[in-house]
Design a protein around this motif. Sequence first.
Motif, short mmCIF file in Angstrom:
data_model
loop_
_atom_site.label_atom_id
_atom_site.label_comp_id
_atom_site.label_asym_id
_atom_site.label_seq_id
_atom_site.Cartn_x
_atom_site.Cartn_y
_atom_site.Cartn_z
N TYR A 291 -5.53 -6.99 9.56
CA TYR A 291 -6.78 -6.22 9.53
C TYR A 291 -7.95 -6.94 10.22
O TYR A 291 -8.75 -6.33 10.91
CB TYR A 291 -7.15 -5.91 8.08
N ARG B 51 2.13 0.61 8.94
CA ARG B 51 0.69 0.51 8.67
C ARG B 51 0.40 -0.60 7.67
O ARG B 51 -0.63 -1.25 7.73
CB ARG B 51 0.14 1.84 8.16
N ARG C 86 3.73 -8.80 5.80
CA ARG C 86 2.32 -8.43 5.86
C ARG C 86 1.44 -9.68 5.79
O ARG C 86 0.44 -9.80 6.51
CB ARG C 86 1.98 -7.49 4.70
N LEU D 297 1.32 4.64 2.45
CA LEU D 297 1.22 4.27 3.87
C LEU D 297 2.58 3.79 4.34
O LEU D 297 3.37 3.25 3.57
CB LEU D 297 0.17 3.17 4.07
N LEU E 23 -2.08 -3.55 8.55
CA LEU E 23 -3.19 -3.91 7.66
C LEU E 23 -3.19 -5.40 7.37
O LEU E 23 -4.24 -5.99 7.12
CB LEU E 23 -3.10 -3.12 6.35
N GLY E 24 -2.01 -6.02 7.43
CA GLY E 24 -1.95 -7.48 7.27
C GLY E 24 -2.77 -8.19 8.33
O GLY E 24 -3.29 -9.27 8.12
N PHE F 30 0.86 -1.18 0.00
CA PHE F 30 0.00 0.00 0.00
C PHE F 30 0.90 1.24 0.00
O PHE F 30 1.35 1.69 1.06
CB PHE F 30 -0.94 -0.01 1.20
#
Lengths: 237, 287
Positions: free
Chosen positions: A106, A99, A150, A95, A103-104, A92
């Motif tokens: 999430y 982050r 991630r 970012l 997000l991995g 991403f």
Amino acid sequence: MAEPLFSVRGVKAGYGETLVLHGVDLDVDTGELIALIGANGAGKSTLLGTLSGLVPPAAGSVRLAGRELAGARPEAIVAAGLAHVPQGRRLFGGLTVERNLLLGAYLRRDAEVRADVERVVGYFPALRDKLGRDAATLSGGEQQMVAIARGLMARPKVLMIDEPSLGLAPNLVDRVIDVCAEINRAGTAILLVEQDVLVALDFARRGYVLETGRIVLTGMAAELRNDDRVRKAYLGV
Amino acid sequence: MSLLAQQLVLAILLGGVYVAVAIGFSLVWGILNIINLSHGAFIVVGAYITWTLFGRLGLDPFLSLPIDAAALFALGYLLQRGLINRVIRAPVFFTLLLTFGVNLAIVNLLLAVFTSDFRSVTPPYAGSGIVLGPVVIPSIRLAAFAIALLLAALLSLLMRRTRIGAAIQAVASDRDAAQLVGIDLRHTYALTYGIGAACAGVAGGLLSTVQAISPTAGEPYTLQAFVVVVLGGLGSVTATVVGGLLFGLIEVFGQSAPGLGAGYANAIAFAVLVIVLIVRPQGLLGR
């Protein structure tokens, strides 16, 4: 025989009217590192995309830990324990690395997410002082590390990694594949798609050869490495 | 000199209103790649909610802003999920057409409910102002300005600090990769559109205190939002704030230029649009 951790049976998929996969069978058992090899256009990335729910399957079954996942939405598949590190890193951009890693995780609501950032960075110490950097500004090798890290942040049962060595310098290729093996030894089953067939078969326990949407050959990695067809087609000897 | 100072104050305060008008439009354009032609209509809906609550219940217009935001969020979320999501991957022309249609539907619904009369919200403190030497700062406009900047700060915080903000940016950055980490695309699209509409609702509530409203008042707002975003650049809250404040200055000083007047507002807006597109198409702070 008990059902393997992850089993793929008769999976057909494609884009529009055109089928790319014509019935793929494949198993990954607990703790295994499996190599999936095949020429460009054989359907490797389409297969991973189908397994992770990005491409809807036309037919077949995908089972993980006893649950049917074929046709499920991508978020349900991640939640079930199948993570996919896509070809080309696909971070991403804009970012930070941190982050991206968060997000991995999430879908995770547990309290150990923060600790897991430390854990996955432990595999890639080079990332430690880059957590605050925009992921898009990293080098190709570092981006690949973030992509794998991630994927790990989801705490998957099976981690699918698509062409991690693509575009990397040779010394980095070994490093990245080394870490894949290390992650595997720590208990995560891995399905590794790799263009560097020799490297992949060195590290894997078993392998599958995909050609024009079908598995044409499977066996222990050591056997495949010595198979005449594999040597001719992929090793250039 | 004092006239200039007074104009400067009014221009800056007007810029704040433009920030509020544009911020949701910018979000929806930047993240979803939708040029939302119903944005102005959303603003007007927010204004009518404030007007109704003020007229019927005597609720202070500034206290009705959270209600505007919540109502418009719900409207935006459902509209995106149920309707606009069907053309989300179609060329931009389709979303233009669809949101234009939504705009027409909302405007006509408002005409049916509220008639075409102009309405205004005039709380008791409407005429008050802070006198600073030769300059008067109208209280309501100052409050609207502060709330507009607060709205921008909140949106920026949402994007930079929260899980939802991370998901929204992830979807904008790489749709497939976002799905691979488990982000529900449809929900996130609808959420983004809903947040954009909520910002429009707040802008409407603010505008109702400084301008007269009517069901057809929305189209200039869409144009202003478009110009502000083009001027500042797409992709960040800061760019929209800079674009909004600058546009306020341009409009106030443009209209007071010799030979021009309030009737030239749209002409000035379009001229800014054309000049920016020629000189710096990515906007002042655009990537």
